[in-house]
Design a protein around this motif. Structure first.
Motif, PDB file in Angstrom:
ATOM      1  N   GLU A 228       0.605  -1.349   0.095  1.00 15.67           N
ATOM      2  CA  GLU A 228       0.204  -0.063  -0.271  1.00 15.67           C
ATOM      3  C   GLU A 228       0.641   1.055   0.554  1.00 15.67           C
ATOM      4  O   GLU A 228       1.036   2.066  -0.691  1.00 15.67           O
ATOM      5  N   ASP A 231       2.233   2.502  -3.768  1.00 16.01           N
ATOM      6  CA  ASP A 231       1.647   1.996  -4.607  1.00 16.01           C
ATOM      7  C   ASP A 231       1.163   3.568  -4.342  1.00 16.01           C
ATOM      8  O   ASP A 231       1.086   4.382  -5.024  1.00 16.01           O
ATOM      9  N   ASP A 235       1.809   6.655  -6.867  1.00 18.18           N
ATOM     10  CA  ASP A 235       1.353   7.188  -7.124  1.00 18.18           C
ATOM     11  C   ASP A 235       1.520   9.097  -7.228  1.00 18.18           C
ATOM     12  O   ASP A 235       0.756  10.037  -8.063  1.00 18.18           O
ATOM     13  N   ARG A 270       3.704   0.164 -13.316  1.00 17.58           N
ATOM     14  CA  ARG A 270       3.514   0.573 -12.112  1.00 17.58           C
ATOM     15  C   ARG A 270       4.453  -0.425 -10.893  1.00 17.58           C
ATOM     16  O   ARG A 270       5.044  -0.128 -10.092  1.00 17.58           O
TER      17      ARG A 270
END
Ligand SMILES: Cc1cc2nc3c(=O)[nH]c(=O)nc-3n(C[C@H](O)[C@H](O)[C@H](O)COP(=O)(O)OP(=O)(O)OC[C@H]3O[C@@H](n4cnc5c(N)ncnc54)[C@H](O)[C@@H]3O)c2cc1C
Length: 474
Positions: A228, A231, A235, A270
Motif C-alpha cells: 500500500e 502504491d 501515485d 507500475r
C-alpha cells in the motif's frame, strides 16, 4: 615579469584574480564573454548570476551564512560587492544582479595588478602559473583540453544527483540498517547514484559504497515499504511536478543516457521501481521478519556518517515536490534534505582523484582549479574554492607554503570534502554542517549545535588567519 593566468571571469575566477592581485601578484584574467556567451549567461559582465539573484542564507549560524562570513573575513571581493548591492530578502543575501556584476567588473578592471582580456582560452597554458575557473559551462575547446589532462573518465558534463538527507532526521524506528544478503560494502552497480556524463563513460558508474562505521549492522539504511505504501508513493511520484529542462539540456543527447530519473523509471510501469532501484531482494525487515514489498536504500555519503544519499533517486522533480513525495517514504517522514536531487548541465572534474585540498592539481604543481568545476556547488561555494585557488596560487608564486583551511571551518570542510570524497561516487556539494567534524561535546538541540559549529569555525578561522594554518605545500 612572472604572472598568474586566471581562466574564467565568473564568481570563482574574479575572486581568485582578486585574491592574488591583492597580494601584489600580476594577474591576467581571461573571460570569453561577451564575444562568446555560454548557453546561460546573457551579458559581458564578470560574475554574472545566471539564475536566482539570491546567494542564500546570510545568517551566520546557517551553513551558507557561515561560509559568507568566513569569506568576508578573508577579504572576499564577491562578498564585498554582494553586500554593497544587497536588496531586502529577509535572512537571505540577495543582490541587484546587474549592479552586483557591474561592480565586480569595475573593481577588477580598475585593479592595478589585473589585466582583463576578453578572449576564449582554448588550451591550458604550459609552464605558467594558472587557475582554471571556467565553471559549469566551460567552453568545448577548453573542456576537451581538460579531459586530455585529467583523463576523460575524470571529467563530467552533467549532473544527475540524488537527494541527500541528514542522518539525524532519519527515523530509525522505521528504517533499519542492513546490506543485501548481509554483505557489507556490497557493490551496487545497478543502483548506483548514476551521475556520469564523462566523455568516455556513459555507462553509469560502479560505486564501492564507503564503509559504514557500524558495518557489522550493515552498510545501508533501508526504508521498507508495504504494498500500500509503495502504491501511494508511486501515485504521488507520477503526479508530481518536474522542472522543465532548458533547451540546451534537452539537446544534449548524453543527458539522459546513463541514468534515468526516478520519476521516468516509474512511468515505465507500475512495478518498474520495485524491480529496479527499490527492489527488496536480500533484505529482511527485523520488525516483521519478512521481506518488504519495496525498499528505498540510503547510503552513507561522508566519512562522519552525518549525511546519507538516496540510492538511485536522481530526479528532476521540483524541490518542494521532492520534500512532499519523498517524505512519504517510511523513515523519511521528517527528513531534512541537505541537498535536493537535480539534473542539469554541469562540467566538473573528479576532484577527489585530481586535486589537493589546496585546490592544486596533483599532476602539475603550477595548476589550480577553482569554482563549480571543482564540485563546490552554488554561487558562494564556487566563490570559496576560487578564493582558495587564487590565494594558494599567489602563495606559490611568492614561495610561501600553501594553505589548507581547518576542516572545522566551512571553507575548509568544503575543500576537504571535494578533494577527499569517494571518487567512484563523487558529486558536487553545497556548504552544510554535515561536512564538519563532530563537536567535541555533543549538543542536543539543533539550533544550539549549529551555533557551536559556527563559534568553533570562526575561532579556528581566526587562528588560521593569524598564521596557524596547515601547510599544504607540495
Ligand atoms: C543554468 C544554471 C543555473 C544555475 N542557477 C544557480 C542558482 O540559482 N544558484 C546558485 O547558487 N547556483 C546556480 N548555478 C550554479 C552556478 O553556475 C554556480 O553557482 C556559479 O556561477 C559558478 O561559479 P563559477 O565561477 O565556477 O562559474 P561561472 O560563474 O559560470 O563562471 C565561469 C566563467 O568562465 C567563462 N568561460 C568558460 N569557458 C571559458 C574559456 N574557455 N575561456 C575564457 N572564459 C571561459 C564563462 O563565460 C564564465 O563567465 C546554476 C548553474 C547553471 C548552469
Amino acid at each position: 615579469m612572472a604572472e598568474l593566468v586566471v581562466i574564467g571571469g565568473g564568481l570563482a575566477g574574479s575572486e581568485a584574480a582578486w585574491q592574488a592581485a591583492q597580494r601584489g601578484i600580476q594577474v591576467t584574467l581571461y573571460e570569453m564573454r561577451p564575444d562568446r556567451l555560454t548557453p546561460a549567461h546573457r551579458t559581458g559582465d564578470l560574475a554574472e548570476l545566471v539564475c536566482s539573484n539570491s546567494l542564500g542564507s546570510n545568517l551566520v549560524d546557517r551553513a551558507p551564512g557561515l561560509l559568507k562570513e568566513e569569506l568576508r573575513r578573508l577579504g572576499s571581493l564577491i562578498m564585498a560587492c554582494a553586500d554593497a548591492t544587497a536588496v531586502p530578502a529577509g535572512g537571505a543575501l540577495a543582490v541587484d544582479r546587474q549592479a552586483f556584476a557591474r561592480l565586480v567588473t569595475r573593481r577588477i578592471a580598475d585593479h592595478a595588478h589585473i589585466h582583463l582580456r576578453r578572449e576564449e582560452v582554448k588550451s591550458i597554458p604550459r609552464r605558467t602559473l594558472t587557475v582554471i575557473a571556467t565553471g559549469p559551462l566551460t567552453s568545448e575547446a577548453l573542456a576537451a583540453e581538460i579531459a586530455a589532462l585529467t583523463g576523460q573518465e575524470y571529467l563530467y558534463f552533467y549532473d544527475a544527483m540524488a537527494p541527500i538527507v541528514s542522518y539525524e532526521s532519519i527515523d530509525l524506528s522505521r528504517a533499519f540498517r542492513a546490506s543485501r544478503y548481509g554483505r557489507d560494502s556490497e557493490r551496487d552497480s545497478e543502483q548506483n547514484s548514476g551521475r556520469r556524463g564523462g566523455v568516455g563513460d556513459q555507462t553509469g558508474g560502479v560505486g564501492e559504497p564507503p564503509t559504514s562505521s557500524s558495518s557489522s549492522e550493515g552498510d545501508y539504511i533501508n526504508c521498507p515499504m508495504t504494498g500500500e505504501e509503495y502504491d501511494r508513493f508511486v501515485d504521488e511520484l507520477l503526479a508530481a511536478e518536474t522542472i522543465s529542462l532548458r533547451q540546451f539540456e534537452q539537446e544534449d543527447a548524453k543527458f539522459f543516457e546513463a541514468c534515468l530519473p526516478v520519476e521516468v523509471i516509474a512511468r515505465r510501469g507500475r512495478e518498474a521501481l520495485a524491480y529496479g532501484p527499490l527492489k527488496p531482494v536480500g533484505l529482511v525487515d527485523p520488525r516483521t521478519g519478512k521481506r518488504p514489498y519495496a525498499v528505498v536504500q540510503l547510503r552513507q555519503d561522508n566519512l562522519a556518517g552525518t549525511l546519507y544519499n538516496m540510492v538511485g533517486f536522481q530526479t528532476n522533480l521540483r524541490w518542494g515536490e521532492q520534500e512532499r513525495v519523498f517524505r512519504l517514504i517510511p523513515g523519511l517522514e521528517r527528513a531534512e534534505f541537505v541537498r535536493f536531487g537535480q539534473m542539469h548541465r554541469n562540467t566538473f572534474i573528479n576532484s577527489p582523484a585530481l586535486l589537493r585540498p589546496t585546490m592544486q592539481f596533483k599532476g602539475r604543481d603550477d595548476l589550480f582549479f577553482g569554482g563549480q568545476i571543482t564540485g563546490t556547488e552554488g554561487y558562494v561555494g564556487s566563490t570559496a574554492s576560487g578564493l582558495v585557488a587564487g590565494l594558494n596560487a599567489a602563495r606559490r608564486m611568492a614561495g610561501k607554503p600553501l594553505i589548507v583551511f581547518p576542516p572545522t571551518t566551512m571553507l575548509g570542510a568544503l575543500c576537504r570534502y571535494v578533494t577527499s570524497a569517494e571518487p567512484e561516487s563523487f558529486q558536487p556539494m553545497k556548504p552544510n554542517f554535515g561536512l564538519m567534524p563532530a563537536l567535541e561535546r555533543p549538543v542536543r538541540r539543533k539550533r544550539d549545535r549549529h551555533r557551536a559549529y559556527t563559534q568553533r569555525a570562526l575561532a579556528d578561522l581566526a587562528a588560521a588567519i593569524a598564521g596557524q594554518v596547515g601547510d599544504g605545500s607540495s
